[in-house]
Structure formats: C-alpha cells, structure tokens
Enzyme design. Sequence first.
Site, mmCIF file in Angstrom:
data_model
loop_
_atom_site.group_PDB
_atom_site.id
_atom_site.type_symbol
_atom_site.label_atom_id
_atom_site.label_comp_id
_atom_site.label_asym_id
_atom_site.label_seq_id
_atom_site.Cartn_x
_atom_site.Cartn_y
_atom_site.Cartn_z
ATOM 1 N N HIS A 198 80.703 -23.567 -81.550
ATOM 2 C CA HIS A 198 81.814 -23.457 -80.595
ATOM 3 C C HIS A 198 83.057 -22.805 -81.206
ATOM 4 C CE1 HIS A 198 79.970 -26.985 -78.061
ATOM 5 N NE2 HIS A 198 79.280 -25.861 -77.984
ATOM 6 N N CYS B 177 91.677 -10.826 -81.199
ATOM 7 C CA CYS B 177 92.294 -10.034 -80.136
ATOM 8 C C CYS B 177 91.288 -9.867 -78.997
ATOM 9 C CB CYS B 177 92.689 -8.678 -80.709
ATOM 10 S SG CYS B 177 93.054 -7.455 -79.433
ATOM 11 N N CYS C 128 98.104 -8.392 -80.811
ATOM 12 C CA CYS C 128 97.440 -7.584 -81.834
ATOM 13 C C CYS C 128 98.191 -6.256 -81.986
ATOM 14 C CB CYS C 128 96.017 -7.338 -81.360
ATOM 15 S SG CYS C 128 95.039 -6.261 -82.397
ATOM 16 N N GLU D 195 76.413 -45.287 -80.356
ATOM 17 C CA GLU D 195 75.634 -45.990 -79.329
ATOM 18 C C GLU D 195 74.416 -45.181 -78.938
ATOM 19 O OE1 GLU D 195 78.657 -46.556 -76.404
ATOM 20 O OE2 GLU D 195 78.621 -44.460 -75.802
HETATM 21 ZN ZN LIG Z 1 93.523 -5.628 -80.791
#
Ligand SMILES: [Zn+2]
Length: 246
Positions: A118, A126, A146, A213
């Site tokens: 993940h 970017c 960026c 659990e």
């Molecule tokens: Zn960029």
Amino acid sequence: MQFDKNLIEKLKESKSVVFFTGAGISAESGIPTFRGKDGIWNKLKPEELANFDSFLKNPELIWEWYSHRKKIIHESKPNAGHIAIAEAQNIFTEVTVVTQNIDNLHRRAGSKTVYELHGNIERNYCIKCKTFYSEELDFSKGVPKCKCGGLIRPDVVWFGEYLPEDQFDAAEKAARTCDVFFIVGTSAVVYPAASLVFIAKQNGAYLVEVNIEKTEISEIVDLSFYEPSGKILSELMKDIRTSQTT
Ligand SMILES: [Zn+2]
C-alpha cells in the site's frame, strides 16, 4: 508461553519465511487505524479522504490529513513485533516482509526485504511526471509542486487504485516459495492481498496466524495465536535461537 516442540523443530528446519503484516502490528506501536475516534478527522471517513478525486478537489485537506498521520507515525517506534521480525533475519536464510502498512516501521526495525503493498507515507510523487520525492516537502507556498508543475501526492495506495505491480509480484513470488508464512495483525480478507495467503497454502507453506482475535483466515491456517505479535513473535524467535544453540 510454552511452544509445541514440533513447531520449534519445523521452524528450525525452515529456510524461507514470509511475514505478511497489517494494521494490527502498527496498532501495537500506537498507530491508530484512522477510523472513528480520531479528533478532528472523525467526521470524515478514510474512504472519502484517501482517494484521487478528493485529492484533486481539495489537495490542501488531503495533505493536512496526511501531515497529521505522518506526525503520529514519526513519533511512534517499532515495537517488539517489528523487532522480532527483523531478528528473524539472524535465524532464517531468507526473510521477506510483505506489509499492508505504510508507516515504514519494518525498515526502521531493521528488516531488509520489505514489499509494501500500500505504499509508504515517507515517500511522495508527482501526479504528472511520477518523479519521486522522499525529502521533507515544503508547504510554505501551499500544496507542494513538482518542477514540472504537477501536484505532489503521498506515495500511498488510495481507494480505487491498483497495488504497485512490482511489489505485489515480488510478494507473490515469496509466498509461492516460502516454507513458513506468518500472517500478523491482519485478517487478510482484502483482495488482492488476501490471495497471497492462498498462494502460500497451495504451495505447501506452513501457515501461522498471529492476531489478537479469531479472523476469517483462522479456518485455513495451520496454527493460530490470539495474542499481540510483540509477545508471541519475540518469544518464538527467542525459543528457536535457544534451541539452535543446544
Ligand atoms: Zn512532475
């Protein structure tokens, strides 16, 4: 905790081990799941914040949420569970960590081969040119951009997005070839991550679950421990090491 002798023997003979981890192990470091009782963010659901459309609509809000999460993560430390998993590298020939967590705590604990399904909250990229940014971002002029002008987002997988293919492929390969597959702090019900458990099982791995659990995965594993990973894994690694030297 007195472990079964056969388990210790089995582990001692194992060469390749996978630890598949989820939110439960991070919770032992005090990292919340960001659902419910979490201060100002309790009115919004993670599903509503962690998606690309919300980011495009309101990048300030999404960054505010991630900055809040980052702060909590920075202030937390790897716990005994993370440390035991890192220590497994001194016992087995091959140790692979496959994690659904974005908090980087496995690496901070010293684990070397870590596949992040993940993403990782410490990294950013970017949205236009995909350049990666791992340094601290500058928020003084609003949402960081960026060089190409594109907005920079956290490198985490949001709802509706695919898992990073290279990480998943590597995780799948590890699941297919391991001797022991540990499921730690996750009910492992979310696909496609859950398929790793079945791949490991189909290929003959011994499945050990460490969850506080019973979970849906309990039915198919070979062995379950319903206790915190910090306790079980550190005792288990200690027992294997002791038995190796006797
Ligand atoms: Zn960029």
